[in-house]
Design a protein around this motif. Structure first.
Motif, PDB file in Angstrom:
ATOM      1  N   VAL A 179       0.838  -1.206   0.000  1.00  0.00           N
ATOM      2  CA  VAL A 179       0.000   0.000   0.000  1.00  0.00           C
ATOM      3  C   VAL A 179       0.868   1.249   0.000  1.00  0.00           C
ATOM      4  O   VAL A 179       0.646   2.186  -0.785  1.00  0.00           O
ATOM      5  N   LEU A 180       1.865   1.294   0.879  1.00  0.00           N
ATOM      6  CA  LEU A 180       2.740   2.464   0.951  1.00  0.00           C
ATOM      7  C   LEU A 180       3.507   2.655  -0.355  1.00  0.00           C
ATOM      8  O   LEU A 180       3.683   3.790  -0.826  1.00  0.00           O
ATOM      9  N   LEU A 250      -8.670   4.721  -0.378  1.00  0.00           N
ATOM     10  CA  LEU A 250      -7.461   5.087  -1.103  1.00  0.00           C
ATOM     11  C   LEU A 250      -7.532   4.354  -2.433  1.00  0.00           C
ATOM     12  O   LEU A 250      -7.685   3.133  -2.465  1.00  0.00           O
ATOM     13  N   LEU A 251      -7.446   5.078  -3.541  1.00  0.00           N
ATOM     14  CA  LEU A 251      -7.568   4.472  -4.863  1.00  0.00           C
ATOM     15  C   LEU A 251      -6.230   4.601  -5.603  1.00  0.00           C
ATOM     16  O   LEU A 251      -5.795   5.707  -5.909  1.00  0.00           O
ATOM     17  N   THR A 252      -5.586   3.490  -5.824  1.00  0.00           N
ATOM     18  CA  THR A 252      -4.332   3.473  -6.578  1.00  0.00           C
ATOM     19  C   THR A 252      -4.476   2.468  -7.718  1.00  0.00           C
ATOM     20  O   THR A 252      -5.352   1.596  -7.691  1.00  0.00           O
ATOM     21  N   GLY A 253      -3.615   2.589  -8.706  1.00  0.00           N
ATOM     22  CA  GLY A 253      -3.685   1.623  -9.796  1.00  0.00           C
ATOM     23  C   GLY A 253      -2.826   2.023 -10.971  1.00  0.00           C
ATOM     24  O   GLY A 253      -1.975   2.908 -10.896  1.00  0.00           O
ATOM     25  N   SER A 254      -3.070   1.360 -12.084  1.00  0.00           N
ATOM     26  CA  SER A 254      -2.265   1.553 -13.286  1.00  0.00           C
ATOM     27  C   SER A 254      -3.151   1.968 -14.453  1.00  0.00           C
ATOM     28  O   SER A 254      -4.361   1.768 -14.438  1.00  0.00           O
ATOM     29  N   VAL A 255      -2.513   2.547 -15.476  1.00  0.00           N
ATOM     30  CA  VAL A 255      -3.216   2.946 -16.696  1.00  0.00           C
ATOM     31  C   VAL A 255      -2.681   2.097 -17.840  1.00  0.00           C
ATOM     32  O   VAL A 255      -1.487   2.088 -18.115  1.00  0.00           O
ATOM     33  N   ASP A 270      -8.064   3.578   7.153  1.00  0.00           N
ATOM     34  CA  ASP A 270      -7.052   2.568   7.487  1.00  0.00           C
ATOM     35  C   ASP A 270      -5.697   2.953   6.907  1.00  0.00           C
ATOM     36  O   ASP A 270      -4.659   2.742   7.546  1.00  0.00           O
ATOM     37  N   PHE A 271      -5.716   3.520   5.702  1.00  0.00           N
ATOM     38  CA  PHE A 271      -4.454   3.972   5.106  1.00  0.00           C
ATOM     39  C   PHE A 271      -3.831   5.078   5.934  1.00  0.00           C
ATOM     40  O   PHE A 271      -2.606   5.086   6.144  1.00  0.00           O
ATOM     41  N   LEU A 272      -4.643   6.026   6.424  1.00  0.00           N
ATOM     42  CA  LEU A 272      -4.091   7.135   7.216  1.00  0.00           C
ATOM     43  C   LEU A 272      -3.397   6.618   8.467  1.00  0.00           C
ATOM     44  O   LEU A 272      -2.320   7.103   8.837  1.00  0.00           O
ATOM     45  N   ARG A 273      -4.008   5.643   9.146  1.00  0.00           N
ATOM     46  CA  ARG A 273      -3.364   5.069  10.336  1.00  0.00           C
ATOM     47  C   ARG A 273      -2.035   4.421   9.959  1.00  0.00           C
ATOM     48  O   ARG A 273      -1.026   4.589  10.647  1.00  0.00           O
TER      49      ARG A 273
END
Length: 297
Positions: A179-180, A250-255, A270-273
């Motif tokens: 995630v990080l 939190l939305l991450t990903g690829s194009v 949860d990401f902030l913690r």
């Protein structure tokens, strides 16, 4: 009898026409089968060193071999982790596309299947692309065209791209480390909610972002009268989508080929913690400022 200047002019035009039969750079190639119409058994070798590009073969005759490599050589042993994904143009025709390895051919895309524009992937270590023309009485209006990308099969969220792992896509959460790293290295990263869910297995989901940390392509655009927030669509397997209007993620990903694909996506709280905990420990690979932007740590 031609005057000297006229002869020179005609010679120059002919040279330009001959040179125009094939054009390429490190990423893309464009050629014409007319240049070896009289040598139908010839196989043209094409070498491309880029992470993405395209091929356009006009009036296909004979065959071409496409040798793909990244523009920077990966560390030893990492080549097997790279995959090639190709997406044919809907009007592509005139050729079959094979995977070639030491003289053995495996069909990837038959001519009749290319109109669907379906993405096909294979390991770069498996071989090269072998594009063979289909015998035609009339080769006019026949053009073989497709885009390609080199895609890592491992890394944050890679398990969510269905063309790399047909039938094996799962909604398994990413680890804390993934995630990080995803926030720092993904093609896009932000926080937001799902607004709508498609009805198909991989329909794009409409999302609204309140924060946009990074994006390499303009898949999200500012919306609203005050230009607060960003809107766009993300491809998400139907079994992995959150409820529209529910929790913030939190939305991450690829194009890939101009479309956004979801990668790591924990709940934003949860990401902030996790982020605060890693920041205190000094293990964050990058830092997020209050304006929703990222700086290297």
């Amino acid at each position: 009898m031609l005057r000297p200047w006229a002869a020179l002019w005609i010679t120059a035009v002919l040279l330009c026409m001959a040179g125009a039969q094939y054009s390429s750079d490190q990423c893309s190639w464009r050629g014409s089968g007319l240049s070896h119409e009289s040598h139908r058994r010839d196989v043209e070798q094409v070498y491309l060193r880029c992470s993405q590009g395209s091929l356009e073969w006009l009036y296909p005759t004979g065959a071409i071999i496409i040798n793909l490599r990244p523009n920077t050589e990966p560390p030893s042993g990492h080549m097997a982790g790279l995959h090639v994904c190709i997406k044919p143009h809907p009007l592509s025709q005139g050729s079959h596309v094979f995977l070639e390895n030491n003289g053995d051919l495996r069909m990837l895309l038959a001519e009749k299947d290319q109109a669907q524009g379906t993405v096909t992937c294979f390991s770069l270590a498996e071989g090269a692309l072998f594009v063979e023309s289909v015998p035609q009485a009339d080769i006019s209006r026949r053009i073989t065209a497709f885009q390609y990308e080199l895609v890592p099969s491992q890394g944050p969220g890679a398990h969510m791209y269905p063309y790399l792992h047909p039938g094996l896509v799962t909604c398994k959460p990413c680890s804390d480390e993934e995630v990080l790293m995803a926030v720092c290295t993904s093609d896009f990263a932000g926080s937001g909610i799902f607004r709508g869910v498609g009805s198909k297995n991989r329909s794009p989901a409409a999302v609204t972002l309140s924060r946009l940390f990074r994006q390499k392509s303009r898949v999200f655009v500012r919306g609203g009268a005050r230009k607060r927030g960003w809107g766009g669509r993300i491809n998400v397997p139907s079994q992995c989508i959150g409820h529209p209007g529910g929790d913030e993620y939190l939305l991450t990903g690829s194009v890939h080929f101009g479309e956004a694909w979801l990668g790591c996506a924990p709940r934003y709280k949860d990401f902030l913690r996790l982020y605060v905990r890693a920041q205190r420990a000094g293990t964050n690979p990058c830092e997020i400022d209050t304006n929703g932007e990222i700086s290297s740590g």
